[in-house]
Every structure is written in C-alpha cells, then in structure tokens.
Design a protein around this motif. Structure first.
Motif, mmCIF file in Angstrom:
data_model
loop_
_atom_site.group_PDB
_atom_site.id
_atom_site.type_symbol
_atom_site.label_atom_id
_atom_site.label_comp_id
_atom_site.label_asym_id
_atom_site.label_seq_id
_atom_site.Cartn_x
_atom_site.Cartn_y
_atom_site.Cartn_z
ATOM 1 N N THR A 134 0.833 -1.200 0.000
ATOM 2 C CA THR A 134 0.000 0.000 0.000
ATOM 3 C C THR A 134 0.869 1.252 0.000
ATOM 4 N N THR A 135 1.945 1.217 0.767
ATOM 5 C CA THR A 135 2.900 2.324 0.768
ATOM 6 C C THR A 135 3.559 2.491 -0.591
ATOM 7 N N LEU A 136 3.963 1.385 -1.217
ATOM 8 C CA LEU A 136 4.589 1.449 -2.529
ATOM 9 C C LEU A 136 3.689 2.136 -3.548
ATOM 10 N N TRP A 137 2.399 1.811 -3.538
ATOM 11 C CA TRP A 137 1.505 2.301 -4.587
ATOM 12 C C TRP A 137 0.907 3.669 -4.282
ATOM 13 N N THR A 138 0.913 4.098 -3.028
ATOM 14 C CA THR A 138 0.332 5.404 -2.690
ATOM 15 C C THR A 138 1.372 6.458 -2.363
ATOM 16 N N GLY A 139 2.599 6.053 -2.028
ATOM 17 C CA GLY A 139 3.607 7.015 -1.602
ATOM 18 C C GLY A 139 3.359 7.560 -0.215
ATOM 19 N N VAL A 140 2.531 6.866 0.563
ATOM 20 C CA VAL A 140 2.184 7.282 1.926
ATOM 21 C C VAL A 140 2.558 6.157 2.888
#
Length: 461
Positions: free
Chosen positions: A79-85
C-alpha cells in the motif's frame, strides 16, 4: 488484377499484425519480491549469492544500496509502494483486518487515467482483490481461486509474459509480484536440491525467473521506453535477532530491501549510496515516465539516480504494529538515518550503524535520558507530519474463514487481532505493553509448533 490486389492487401495486413505483436514495449514494469533481504544478492555483497540475473540487471541500471521499507508486512508495505504514503498515514497496518479504501490514490490509477494499459499478477491471497490493492488495475490476476495460497514464480512469470505479448497500442504498466521467498521454503528442483539453505534456494529460483522476464523485455527493445523497477516489500529475519520470519522487529534484515531501476531515462552502471524510502517508488516511476511525480508524501529519486540532486529525505520511518494488534504488546517505531537507528518501544534501542551495522550493540542504556528524549521527539515530529499531510484510507476487512486459514498458515493471524483505528498522536506514540524482545521467542516457538518444527519450538519456548 483483383486477385493480386487482394493478395497484396492480405500481405500488408499480416505484416501489420506482426508489427503490432513485436512493437516495442513502452511504459513501466514494477516487480515486487516478497520477503526478500537485500543481502541475499551478490550485488549487495553476498559472496554466496546465486543471483546472476538480478545482479546483471542491476549493473545495467541504477542500484540503490540502502532502500528502507516502512512496514514488515506485505499488504501495508505494498500500500505504501503504490500510494507514496507510509502505513501510519494510510492506515493499512496489518495483513488481516484492514483494506485499502477507495479514497486512496494509487500509481495504477494515475497511469490508467493517462491512458496506460494496467495489469497486475500477484502470487498470494494476502494481496487478493478483496484487500483493495487492485485499485487502478484493469487486469488483476490473483491466486484466490487457485489451489493453495500462492503461485510459484514460474507460473506468475508465464502469466506476465502472456499479458505483455498481447497486442496493444497503449503504453503498459505491469505489476508482477513474486512470493516464493516467503516461508515455507520448498524450492523446486534443481534449486532445492543443489543449495542446502532453503531460503537461498528460493531466492535463486526467483532469480532464474527474473532472467526470463529480462529476456522478454530485451527482445521487445527496452531502449524504446520501457522502465523496469525491482524492489522487495520487506526482508526476513532468519534468526539474526531471534525472529525467524518477519512482522515483529524492525532490524535491517527486515526493513532494508533490494531496489534497482533500469530505464532509458537513467545512465547505466550507477550505484546510489544515499538512503531512500520505498514510499519514493511511485513518484520515481511517474518521473521516469515523464509525468509529474506528485503522489503521496514520497519524492522522486531521479535527481539522485542521475547525480543531479539529493534524495527526497535522508531520514526513513518504519513501524511494526503486529506486536500490538496480535500479541497485546508494545508497537515499534524507528527513525533511521545513514548513521543511526532509533527504535521507540517499551524499551527503546539505539544503534550506531557506522560502527555496528549488524545492530548487535544497543547503546540505549549508555545514552542519557536527554538523548533518548531528543530522538523520541524527533520521531514524534515525523509521525505528526505524516498524519497531518495524509488521509487515512483504511477500511475494516473481515476475511472469510478459508482466507483466514490461509493467513494463519502464513503466520499472520494471532490472538486479539483487531483493526487499527486512527487515534490521537498520543495514542500513536504509546508504547505500553510487553516489549517485543521479551515475547519473540514465544511467538516464534508457537509458529514452529504450527509448522511441526518441534525441536525448534522446544528450544525457543
């Protein structure tokens, strides 16, 4: 005359179809390697690494020596990889009871809106469509209906190659996820027979499949616009700090991951030694595709990879919520710079990474309370900033019983599992409860019992 014209038209049509099939690929492919330590590869200094494909591909592109993941679990990290968050911002902090809500903006959604043909091939139910990680992918192939809980890398690459070979006019964005390095480690022949280390055997098998993918990319002329980025979601403990698998601690064997980029937009043969974060991946892909790198809180690595600028932020944040949600213990949070790592938990830890890269000598007891408070306040400022500049997009998820059994077999379901809620900053920094260092042997021993490793369980318990 009409017959000759007909034959000529047919020949032109056949040639046109052939050109469509062999047209150069443009766009980006991101390969995520599950549970893969950086030091498993020759390019990261492993003299025994059986990873010629990864190493050669990395040498032809740009290798990042110090890439830090923000979470030691598959769904939060992706999720971090795809959202940058980071997970503390987006809220998907476990593999079990939280999903990516539609409010999230993902890399795939941005590219789909720009006319890209988007596809994903994932290899575990942890990343099944139900989790919301499919957002933005027109084609999403998960193994939910396949036998067992995961698909092998050879099958995943087979499916990826079929997808890439489909005629298309649009640029492509493909996500390929390979799960083999996750336990249980049972590499197929000949890798499982040749190598005595079962984890290394799985890595070597995955490497052989990366070689197949690279041949396909080169056969379709990567120099015409195809960017390939390979990164892991997190590493594996292998008992370096008494944790055999992952999900509890935040030592470097868990959070330091391999990362390289091969792109016509980057010079080959580069090595970036500055520390970066996996939250920088999505903005970097956008930048390499000539699009504004404005996604989430991360930043583009292109200036650093080309030698024209610094990394977006030299400080990396990581967290582990599993001790809290699965074991009623204290969570862990870290800030990591190139030189030090500070771990905030029930008993804080502090490591001098310059003198002690293996994180064996905890300097917290020798540090003053003022120094510890200073690092905690610095960490708290990072957490506060992430919370203030991000949207909590996590939603509750209640997996079906069959899925729960699969997740339990992977070691992801423990007692007291609950969906993390967004509390106050004080709640977020609260470290009351058992210290992970005190219950890791019990947690790992219980896992060994589940897997039938009775001698190991007895030793730990």
């Amino acid at each position: 005359m009409a017959s000759r014209i007909h034959r000529s038209c047919c020949l032109l049509l056949i040639l046109a179809m052939g050109c469509a099939r062999e047209a150069p690929l443009t766009g980006a492919i991101v390969v995520t390697l599950d549970t893969t330590r950086a030091d498993a590869f020759g390019q990261y200094g492993n003299p025994d690494g059986r990873t010629p494909a990864f190493d050669a591909w990395a040498r032809s592109g740009a290798l990042v020596r110090w890439a830090i993941a923000d979470a030691p679990l598959t769904l939060p990290s992706h999720t971090t990889l795809w959202t940058g968050v980071p997970a503390v911002g987006h809220g998907v902090r476990t593999n079990v009871n939280a999903r990516v809500g539609p409010a999230a903006e993902t890399l795939a959604e941005v590219l789909a809106a720009r006319g890209y043909r988007t596809g994903a091939l994932v290899s575990t139910q942890v990343l099944r469509r139900e989790t919301g990680i499919d957002q933005g992918f027109a084609d999403f192939d998960d193994p939910e209906s396949a036998p067992g809980h995961a698909r092998r890398a050879d099958e995943a690459v087979d499916r990826a190659l079929r997808w890439l070979r489909e005629p298309a006019r649009e640029p492509v964005f493909l996500w390929l996820h390979l799960f083999d390095a996750h336990s249980v480690w049972e590499a197929p022949a000949p890798w499982g027979h040749v190598l005595s280390d079962p984890y290394a055997a799985e890595i070597a098998f995955v490497d052989s499949q990366l070689a197949r993918l690279r041949r396909e990319c080169e056969g379709r002329d990567t120099g015409r616009g195809l960017t390939v980025l390979v990164v892991a979601d997190h590493g594996e403990g292998l008992e370096d700090h008494r944790e055999e698998e992952h999900g509890i601690f935040l030592y470097d064997e868990i959070v330091r991951v391999p990362l390289f980029v091969a792109s016509p937009e980057l010079p080959g043969g580069r090595v970036l030694s500055a520390q970066v974060r996996t939250m920088d991946v999505a903005p970097t892909v956008l930048d390499l595709l000539g699009l504004p790198p404005d996604l989430g809180l991360g930043g583009t690595l292109v200036p650093a990879l080309t030698g024209l600028g610094p990394v977006p932020d030299p400080v990396a944040y990581s967290e582990s919520m599993r001790p809290r949600v699965s074991h009623s213990g204290a969570p862990l949070k870290t800030l990591r710079t190139q030189d030090l790592k500070f771990v905030w938990s029930a008993r804080p830890e502090w490591y001098d990474l310059t003198q002690d890269p293996a994180e064996l000598v905890d300097r917290a007891s020798a540090s003053s309370a003022v120094e510890t408070d200073g690092q905690r306040e610095r960490l708290e400022r990072i957490v506060r900033s992430i919370r203030e500049h991000s949207e909590w997009v996590a939603e509750p998820l209640q997996p079906e019983q069959e899925t729960l059994r699969t997740l339990r077999s992977l070691g992801y379901v423990g007692g007291g599992e609950s969906t993390p809620a967004r509390g106050t900053l004080a709640d977020e920094m609260d470290v009351s409860g058992f210290d992970a260092k005190d219950f890791v042997d019990v947690a790992m021993g219980g896992r060994d019992l589940e897997m039938g490793r009775f001698a190991a369980a007895e030793r730990k318990l």
